[in-house]
Design a protein around this motif. Structure first.
Motif, PDB file in Angstrom:
ATOM      1  N   VAL A 142       0.828  -1.205   0.000  1.00 48.58           N
ATOM      2  CA  VAL A 142       0.000   0.000   0.000  1.00 48.58           C
ATOM      3  C   VAL A 142       0.861   1.254   0.000  1.00 48.58           C
ATOM      4  CG1 VAL A 142      -1.948  -1.103   1.151  1.00 48.58           C
ATOM      5  CG2 VAL A 142      -0.150  -0.078   2.520  1.00 48.58           C
ATOM      6  N   PRO A 143       0.432   2.286  -0.720  1.00 47.50           N
ATOM      7  CA  PRO A 143       1.162   3.556  -0.685  1.00 47.50           C
ATOM      8  C   PRO A 143       0.852   4.363   0.570  1.00 47.50           C
ATOM      9  CG  PRO A 143      -0.717   3.732  -2.141  1.00 47.50           C
ATOM     10  CD  PRO A 143      -0.679   2.299  -1.689  1.00 47.50           C
ATOM     11  N   HIS A 144      -0.272   4.030   1.212  1.00 48.61           N
ATOM     12  CA  HIS A 144      -0.679   4.680   2.460  1.00 48.61           C
ATOM     13  C   HIS A 144      -1.582   3.709   3.200  1.00 48.61           C
ATOM     14  CE1 HIS A 144      -2.715   7.399   5.266  1.00 48.61           C
ATOM     15  NE2 HIS A 144      -1.683   8.219   5.094  1.00 48.61           N
ATOM     16  N   ASP A 145      -1.529   3.715   4.547  1.00 44.50           N
ATOM     17  CA  ASP A 145      -2.294   2.735   5.317  1.00 44.50           C
ATOM     18  C   ASP A 145      -3.660   3.249   5.746  1.00 44.50           C
ATOM     19  OD1 ASP A 145      -1.491   4.589   7.142  1.00 44.50           O
ATOM     20  OD2 ASP A 145      -0.447   3.204   8.482  1.00 44.50           O
ATOM     21  N   GLY A 146      -4.164   4.268   5.033  1.00 45.56           N
ATOM     22  CA  GLY A 146      -5.500   4.768   5.350  1.00 45.56           C
ATOM     23  C   GLY A 146      -6.597   3.836   4.846  1.00 45.56           C
ATOM     24  N   GLY A 165      -1.196  16.147   4.441  1.00 40.84           N
ATOM     25  CA  GLY A 165       0.236  16.195   4.729  1.00 40.84           C
ATOM     26  C   GLY A 165       0.871  14.864   5.064  1.00 40.84           C
ATOM     27  N   ASP A 166       0.082  13.795   5.149  1.00 41.45           N
ATOM     28  CA  ASP A 166       0.662  12.477   5.415  1.00 41.45           C
ATOM     29  C   ASP A 166       1.587  12.060   4.270  1.00 41.45           C
ATOM     30  OD1 ASP A 166      -0.465  12.056   7.845  1.00 41.45           O
ATOM     31  OD2 ASP A 166      -1.460  10.183   7.321  1.00 41.45           O
ATOM     32  N   PRO A 167       2.676  11.336   4.566  1.00 43.46           N
ATOM     33  CA  PRO A 167       3.580  10.900   3.498  1.00 43.46           C
ATOM     34  C   PRO A 167       2.957   9.814   2.626  1.00 43.46           C
ATOM     35  CG  PRO A 167       4.273   9.980   5.594  1.00 43.46           C
ATOM     36  CD  PRO A 167       3.165  10.945   5.904  1.00 43.46           C
ATOM     37  N   ILE A 168       3.316   9.832   1.346  1.00 44.71           N
ATOM     38  CA  ILE A 168       2.877   8.837   0.369  1.00 44.71           C
ATOM     39  C   ILE A 168       4.126   8.081  -0.077  1.00 44.71           C
ATOM     40  CG2 ILE A 168       1.814   8.473  -1.887  1.00 44.71           C
ATOM     41  CD1 ILE A 168       0.399  11.203  -1.441  1.00 44.71           C
ATOM     42  N   HIS A 169       4.049   6.748  -0.106  1.00 41.00           N
ATOM     43  CA  HIS A 169       5.223   5.927  -0.374  1.00 41.00           C
ATOM     44  C   HIS A 169       5.118   5.182  -1.705  1.00 41.00           C
ATOM     45  CE1 HIS A 169       6.480   6.702   3.730  1.00 41.00           C
ATOM     46  NE2 HIS A 169       5.281   6.320   4.149  1.00 41.00           N
ATOM     47  N   ALA A 170       6.262   5.073  -2.380  1.00 43.03           N
ATOM     48  CA  ALA A 170       6.338   4.282  -3.600  1.00 43.03           C
ATOM     49  C   ALA A 170       6.133   2.810  -3.265  1.00 43.03           C
ATOM     50  CB  ALA A 170       7.686   4.485  -4.284  1.00 43.03           C
ATOM     51  N   THR A 171       5.524   2.080  -4.197  1.00 45.13           N
ATOM     52  CA  THR A 171       5.234   0.662  -3.951  1.00 45.13           C
ATOM     53  C   THR A 171       6.185  -0.260  -4.705  1.00 45.13           C
ATOM     54  OG1 THR A 171       3.546   0.814  -5.684  1.00 45.13           O
ATOM     55  CG2 THR A 171       2.800   1.031  -3.402  1.00 45.13           C
ATOM     56  N   ALA A 172       7.145   0.285  -5.424  1.00 48.51           N
ATOM     57  CA  ALA A 172       8.126  -0.530  -6.146  1.00 48.51           C
ATOM     58  C   ALA A 172       9.290   0.360  -6.573  1.00 48.51           C
ATOM     59  CB  ALA A 172       7.487  -1.204  -7.362  1.00 48.51           C
ATOM     60  N   ALA A 176      -1.947  10.780  -7.069  1.00 51.22           N
ATOM     61  CA  ALA A 176      -2.581  12.045  -7.441  1.00 51.22           C
ATOM     62  C   ALA A 176      -3.156  12.789  -6.237  1.00 51.22           C
ATOM     63  CB  ALA A 176      -3.684  11.789  -8.464  1.00 51.22           C
ATOM     64  N   HIS A 177      -3.528  14.062  -6.481  1.00 47.33           N
ATOM     65  CA  HIS A 177      -4.147  14.983  -5.517  1.00 47.33           C
ATOM     66  C   HIS A 177      -3.181  15.367  -4.395  1.00 47.33           C
ATOM     67  CE1 HIS A 177      -7.774  14.185  -7.659  1.00 47.33           C
ATOM     68  NE2 HIS A 177      -7.939  12.962  -7.186  1.00 47.33           N
ATOM     69  N   MET A 178      -1.879  15.240  -4.614  1.00 50.86           N
ATOM     70  CA  MET A 178      -0.907  15.504  -3.557  1.00 50.86           C
ATOM     71  C   MET A 178      -0.804  17.004  -3.259  1.00 50.86           C
ATOM     72  SD  MET A 178       2.170  12.772  -4.227  1.00 50.86           S
ATOM     73  CE  MET A 178       2.584  13.355  -5.853  1.00 50.86           C
ATOM     74  N   SER A 179      -0.548  17.295  -2.006  1.00 50.94           N
ATOM     75  CA  SER A 179      -0.347  18.696  -1.627  1.00 50.94           C
ATOM     76  C   SER A 179       1.075  19.139  -1.949  1.00 50.94           C
ATOM     77  CB  SER A 179      -0.618  18.883  -0.129  1.00 50.94           C
ATOM     78  OG  SER A 179       0.254  18.066   0.641  1.00 50.94           O
ATOM     79  N   VAL A 180       2.032  18.210  -1.813  1.00 54.85           N
ATOM     80  CA  VAL A 180       3.441  18.503  -2.076  1.00 54.85           C
ATOM     81  C   VAL A 180       4.049  17.334  -2.829  1.00 54.85           C
ATOM     82  CG1 VAL A 180       5.706  18.986  -1.058  1.00 54.85           C
ATOM     83  CG2 VAL A 180       3.643  19.905   0.020  1.00 54.85           C
ATOM     84  N   ILE A 181       4.846  17.623  -3.846  1.00 53.97           N
ATOM     85  CA  ILE A 181       5.603  16.601  -4.575  1.00 53.97           C
ATOM     86  C   ILE A 181       7.023  16.583  -4.019  1.00 53.97           C
ATOM     87  CG2 ILE A 181       6.557  15.944  -6.813  1.00 53.97           C
ATOM     88  CD1 ILE A 181       4.088  17.180  -8.116  1.00 53.97           C
ATOM     89  N   ARG A 182       7.508  15.390  -3.654  1.00 55.79           N
ATOM     90  CA  ARG A 182       8.822  15.263  -3.021  1.00 55.79           C
ATOM     91  C   ARG A 182       9.877  14.638  -3.935  1.00 55.79           C
ATOM     92  NH1 ARG A 182       9.056  18.800   1.005  1.00 55.79           N
ATOM     93  NH2 ARG A 182       7.391  18.525   2.554  1.00 55.79           N
ATOM     94  N   VAL A 183       9.583  14.446  -5.201  1.00 52.17           N
ATOM     95  CA  VAL A 183      10.548  13.857  -6.126  1.00 52.17           C
ATOM     96  C   VAL A 183      10.667  14.739  -7.361  1.00 52.17           C
ATOM     97  CG1 VAL A 183      10.148  11.490  -5.351  1.00 52.17           C
ATOM     98  CG2 VAL A 183       8.726  12.448  -7.165  1.00 52.17           C
ATOM     99  N   GLY A 218       9.103   2.180  -0.959  1.00 53.92           N
ATOM    100  CA  GLY A 218       9.050   2.737   0.391  1.00 53.92           C
ATOM    101  C   GLY A 218       9.479   4.180   0.464  1.00 53.92           C
ATOM    102  N   ASP A 219      10.136   4.707  -0.590  1.00 52.07           N
ATOM    103  CA  ASP A 219      10.532   6.115  -0.593  1.00 52.07           C
ATOM    104  C   ASP A 219       9.302   7.021  -0.584  1.00 52.07           C
ATOM    105  OD1 ASP A 219      13.141   5.377  -0.679  1.00 52.07           O
ATOM    106  OD2 ASP A 219      13.494   5.929  -2.773  1.00 52.07           O
ATOM    107  N   THR A 220       9.429   8.181   0.058  1.00 50.70           N
ATOM    108  CA  THR A 220       8.343   9.154   0.071  1.00 50.70           C
ATOM    109  C   THR A 220       8.356   9.923  -1.250  1.00 50.70           C
ATOM    110  OG1 THR A 220       8.428   9.411   2.472  1.00 50.70           O
ATOM    111  CG2 THR A 220       7.390  11.188   1.223  1.00 50.70           C
ATOM    112  N   VAL A 221       7.225   9.906  -1.947  1.00 52.66           N
ATOM    113  CA  VAL A 221       7.136  10.593  -3.240  1.00 52.66           C
ATOM    114  C   VAL A 221       6.372  11.911  -3.121  1.00 52.66           C
ATOM    115  CG1 VAL A 221       7.319   8.448  -4.531  1.00 52.66           C
ATOM    116  CG2 VAL A 221       5.054   9.310  -3.893  1.00 52.66           C
ATOM    117  N   GLY A 222       5.618  12.068  -2.032  1.00 51.72           N
ATOM    118  CA  GLY A 222       4.844  13.291  -1.847  1.00 51.72           C
ATOM    119  C   GLY A 222       4.019  13.232  -0.582  1.00 51.72           C
ATOM    120  N   GLU A 223       3.119  14.236  -0.447  1.00 50.31           N
ATOM    121  CA  GLU A 223       2.265  14.301   0.742  1.00 50.31           C
ATOM    122  C   GLU A 223       0.803  14.396   0.325  1.00 50.31           C
ATOM    123  OE1 GLU A 223       3.542  17.537   3.170  1.00 50.31           O
ATOM    124  OE2 GLU A 223       5.625  16.830   3.294  1.00 50.31           O
TER     125      GLU A 223
END
Length: 302
Positions: free
Chosen positions: A172-176, A207-214, A244-251, A260-265
């Motif tokens: 999962v990219p997020h555990d919500g 603002g929660d972190p979003i993680h890459a799945t591969a 999509a719909h991210m508040s911030v892009i981190r890459v 597992g890397d954070t790609v955005g929020e």
């Protein structure tokens, strides 16, 4: 008449004084002793000092004995704990060895399956490459002289499989919580009519972190119509993931990504009813149901 000679006073003071002690054993017998009067005067103090020393030695002996008993008790308790720990470690080690044996059996089965499927055979030659092959089409089949030993190939196969798994979107990219699944759904703005939803929506705080799945490489990082702030990652397995719909892009574009890397929020940019993550899995630009990639146990859980 007995004469006594008087000595000078100074001489008498220097002379040691004695006292006579008479001991009566019975009516017929008595004994007398002469004792230095200085010893008589100081004997009480000496006896008290000796008694104090004896009492001090006795107290010290009792304290030492108590300390010895306490130390022995602590040592016994410590030995018990060490024994319990050793027993626990033995049980844990046995359990791990048992699990390793199970894993080895599974890997052996995997190796056998790969052999049966021909996955360990060399890649077949194309027609162009086989033009110089002296063996004509339909020629006699010559089997390989010997089988490839398990020990020389299984690690290579395991590494290859691990590499493929790392480049396939899993998890999962997020555990919500899932709030919208893949497929047809009611219009979330009007609740009228239907629309096709090409991914999954995860409810998440802003603002929660979003993680890459591969593992993969960023092929898009910016604004996409309707999706708001988007990151797309291409994976060597042929899959592509979209966030999509991210508040911030981190890459950044072209950046190499590890699972597992954070790609955005999490955000609510684009066509969104509130903070959430829209997640897609694509193959050849065609959306797939990401839910089948969330866990390898999906088939068992359904």
């Amino acid at each position: 008449m007995i004469e006594t000679q008087s000595l000078p006073l100074k001489t008498q003071m220097k002379k040691t004084k004695y006292a006579t002690i008479m001991v009566v054993s019975d009516e017929q017998r008595t004994e007398t002793f002469r004792v230095n009067t200085w010893l008589l005067r100081h004997s009480k103090q000496a006896l008290l000092t000796l008694a104090a020393i004896c009492i001090g030695l006795l107290v010290g002996l009792v304290a030492l004995t108590t300390l010895h008993l306490k130390t022995a008790s602590n040592n016994q308790e410590l030995q018990g704990k060490v024994k319990a720990l050793e027993d626990h470690n033995s049980v844990e080690a046995a359990a791990k060895i048992n699990e390793l044996k199970k894993t080895e059996k599974t890997i052996l089965q995997l190796q056998e399956y790969l052999n049966e499927r021909g996955a360990n055979n060399p890649t077949p030659k194309t027609q162009e490459n086989s033009a110089t092959d002296p063996q004509p089409l339909g020629g006699a089949y010559h089997p390989i002289a010997g089988e490839i030993p398990f020990t020389s190939r299984y690690n290579q196969n395991a590494i290859s499989l691990l590499e493929k798994i790392r480049n396939t979107p899993i998890g999962v990219p997020h555990d919500g919580y899932l709030t919208s699944r893949f497929g047809s759904r009611a219009n979330p703005f009007s609740n009228q009519g239907e629309e096709f939803h090409p991914g999954l929506d995860f409810k998440a705080p802003y603002g929660d972190p979003i993680h890459a799945t591969a593992d993969g490489k960023v092929v898009f990082a910016g604004v996409m119509n309707g999706y708001g702030n988007v990151v797309r990652i291409a994976h060597s397995s042929g899959y592509e993931t979209l966030f999509a719909h991210m508040s911030v892009i981190r890459v950044t574009l072209g950046q190499s990504i590890k699972a597992g890397d954070t790609v955005g929020e999490v955000g609510s940019t684009g066509r969104s009813t509130g903070p959430h993550l829209h997640y897609e899995v694509r193959l050849n630009n065609q959306p797939l149901d990401p839910e089948q990639f969330l866990t390898i146990n999906t088939a068992q859980n359904n």
